[in-house]
Design an enzyme around this catalytic site. Structure first.
Site, mmCIF file in Angstrom:
data_model
loop_
_atom_site.group_PDB
_atom_site.id
_atom_site.type_symbol
_atom_site.label_atom_id
_atom_site.label_comp_id
_atom_site.label_asym_id
_atom_site.label_seq_id
_atom_site.Cartn_x
_atom_site.Cartn_y
_atom_site.Cartn_z
ATOM 1 N N GLY A 118 31.190 40.451 46.636
ATOM 2 C CA GLY A 118 30.476 39.265 47.084
ATOM 3 C C GLY A 118 31.347 38.029 47.139
ATOM 4 O O GLY A 118 32.526 38.072 47.499
ATOM 5 N N SER A 119 30.776 36.908 46.740
ATOM 6 C CA SER A 119 31.358 35.595 47.024
ATOM 7 C C SER A 119 32.668 35.297 46.319
ATOM 8 O O SER A 119 33.342 34.323 46.674
ATOM 9 C CB SER A 119 30.345 34.494 46.709
ATOM 10 O OG SER A 119 29.262 34.549 47.609
ATOM 11 N N ILE A 120 33.081 36.086 45.328
ATOM 12 C CA ILE A 120 34.394 35.806 44.751
ATOM 13 C C ILE A 120 35.482 36.041 45.802
ATOM 14 O O ILE A 120 36.585 35.485 45.690
ATOM 15 C CB ILE A 120 34.674 36.640 43.479
ATOM 16 C CG1 ILE A 120 34.753 38.134 43.781
ATOM 17 C CG2 ILE A 120 33.644 36.359 42.402
ATOM 18 C CD1 ILE A 120 35.200 38.944 42.575
#
Length: 581
Positions: free
Chosen positions: A297-299
């Site tokens: 995801g957003s990492i």
């Protein structure tokens, strides 16, 4: 006269005859005595040897010498100690008795099997009968028996049954390091983790196959790891608490030195006890940091922003329009709690904008994007000393624009969490991609092996963005006063058989500290955490981020990171967020 003289010379005196007979008799007696002494000496030596052997076996319960007929008959091999970076023993050998039989000396196999079955209830009578009736010269009956079992068998006094001391592996820290150390099998041969690597590194398997298993046959020096057992305990403890607090099905974490690549701590839950590794085959007990691959995801937005800055086409002042979703056929890309306005590049990062991240990647082109991900190591399996490692799910073929757009915010690409931690270390250390290791390594050794994938300027900007996200963005709950923590959240819907599952998430927080001069990267993932009472959502900012904060607050003093209050030097101008409407 002459006749008389000749006649007297031919007569033998009776006295002389008697003396001759006595001399011959004496010689025969002397020879007899010598023979008798020799026979008695040989008999005494044989008798003494047999008596000594019987006494030895009666006292110790062990044969003095039993010849192994194959590698399977050899006693368990000896192994080197394993210690942490401070010399604390993590794995060592102890001597324990094992039970064997010489079936070719068993008088009545059925009777012996019945007697042994009563003394060893965990072994079936049929199994014992089969082994004892085999007629072999040597066979193991039970490896690593306890003292009570040994006494019960010893009292039976069955000929052809004996004990032999073997090396048994012991792990004093139990579950704490199970996914790092691994475990051994019944022959003391490495079955998983670093134990398996040690066999190859020290050539232990080759020695055993050659019939050598003792300490004198190998390098006996301890294997020194980069692990700090104190930090390891703190990390595992906080992961266990987070699993309980957020009702997660799993959790994992790693602490990585950004300069040397040394893995200071690595834990994955559920785990198992290497002293009794029966649970190691449970799929839930896999090493999630190296063996599992996940859409994080957003990492991944950290890598997208770094790519954009490194390209020279974007700066910290760049603006991206996030007012409307992106549409690719039936697939729509929008923001979670989006701002609905134009965002600066730092705002794209701290507000975790999917739209802004996708637009950066699309502006640079799919080929540029794919090549940059490859440069960070996401296309290849990450090799460390651990034999258990997963190949990333990375599309090497030509990407479609929609694939580049989703990969920009961490979907459509699945990697091992350790790969993400290693790439983040490059973002923090000046741009050097250092391969992680479980062995101690100096900064000079690491730098000599590491390719440079980013400029110092991009690394400086990423340090500032990481810190800004903890100060003002989704990572606020990771803040630890005095340690300048920076990081990025990742809340990823898990893929299922019919698409992404909204009710099942993998939450992550990827941190570095202290961000003015980073020393460590900390990554924590929580698998399917649940919403806590009073919380609106089960997002990474509400569970993974505070877990990382707790880990850092405990390990920073142990790792000799001193707290300080001053702000990141020179960060204020670069971190200013212009009001864009």
């Amino acid at each position: 006269m002459n006749s008389v003289s000749d006649s007297g010379a031919g007569v033998i005196s009776p006295r002389i005859k008697q003396l001759a007979l006595q001399g011959a008799r004496k010689k025969r007696l002397d020879k007899g005595r010598i023979r008798l002494v020799v026979v008695m000496t040989v008999f005494f030596a044989v008798f003494t040897s047999i008596t000594g052997r019987l006494v030895y076996m009666a006292v110790t319960g062990k044969p003095r010498a039993i010849v192994a007929r194959s590698a399977d008959d050899l006693p368990a091999m000896s192994r080197p100690d394993v210690v942490d970076r401070n010399g604390v023993i993590l794995a060592t050998d102890v001597r324990k008795p094992s039970l064997f039989a010489q079936p070719n000396r068993i008088i009545d196999a059925n009777e012996a099997a019945d007697l042994l079955a009563d003394a060893l209830p965990d072994i079936s009578t049929s199994e014992l009968r089969s082994k004892l009736a085999s007629g072999k010269g040597f066979i193991w009956l039970k490896r690593g028996i306890n003292e009570a079992e040994q006494q019960r068998v010893h009292r039976l006094g069955i000929p052809g049954i004996g004990f032999r001391e073997e090396n048994r592996r012991v792990y004093p820290s139990g579950r704490t390091l199970s996914h790092v150390i691994g475990h051994v099998g019944i022959e003391n041969i490495g079955a998983a983790g670093l134990e398996k690597w040690i066999d190859a590194d020290r050539g232990l398997i080759a020695l055993r196959e050659a019939g050598l298993s003792g300490e004198r046959d190998r390098d006996n020096s301890a294997v020194e790891l980069s692990i700090d057992l104190r930090a390891q305990h703190a990390l595992r403890d906080e992961l266990a608490e987070a699993m309980k607090l957020y009702a997660a099905v799993g959790a994992s974490g790693v602490i990585l030195d950004v300069t040397t690549g040394e893995i200071v701590a690595l834990a994955s839950l559920p785990d198992y006890d290497p002293n009794d590794p029966k649970d190691s085959i449970d799929l839930n007990a896999l090493n999630r940091i190296t063996t599992g691959t996940y859409e994080l995801g957003s990492i991944f937005k950290a890598f997208t922003v770094a790519m954009a800055l490194e390209s020279g086409r974007f700066t910290m002042a760049s603006q991206l329009d996030a007012r409307a979703p992106l549409q690719f056929g039936s697939q729509r890309i929008g923001d979670f709690h989006g701002k609905g306005r134009v965002l600066t590049l730092p705002e794209v990062f701290i507000y975790s904008s999917n739209i802004g991240s996708a637009k950066m990647a699309l502006a640079l082109g799919v080929d540029h994007h794919r090549e940059f991900m490859q440069k960070l190591g996401f296309a290849d399996r990450l090799r460390t000393e651990l034999p258990e490692s997963a190949k990333p799910q990375f599309r090497r073929r030509q990407w479609k624009p929609v694939e580049s757009a989703t990969i920009a915010f961490g979907h459509g690409i699945a990697v091992a969490p350790l790969q993400a931690a290693a790439a983040t270390a490059a973002l923090m250390n000046g741009g050097y991609l250092v391969r992680p290791t479980f062995r101690k390594r100096s900064a000079e050794e690491a730098r000599a092996l590491a390719p440079r994938v980013l400029s110092q300027a991009t690394s400086d900007a990423m340090r500032q963005l990481f810190r800004l996200n903890v100060e003002k963005g989704s990572g606020k709950r990771a803040e630890v006063e005095g340690f300048l923590v920076g990081g990025k959240t990742g809340t990823a819907d898990k893929p299922g058989p019919h698409g992404y599952q909204k009710n099942k998430r993998l939450n992550s927080f990827l941190a570095a500290f202290p961000t003015d001069k980073p020393r460590y990267v900390v990554l924590v993932t929580l698998d399917e955490p649940q919403r806590t009472p009073g919380a609106g959502e089960a997002t990474a900012g509400l569970n993974a981020a505070p877990t990382v904060g707790k880990v850092i607050s405990r390990v920073a003093p142990l790792l000799q990171v001193a707290p300080r209050i001053e702000r990141l030097a020179g960060s204020q101008p670069a971190l200013a967020l212009p009001a864009v409407r």
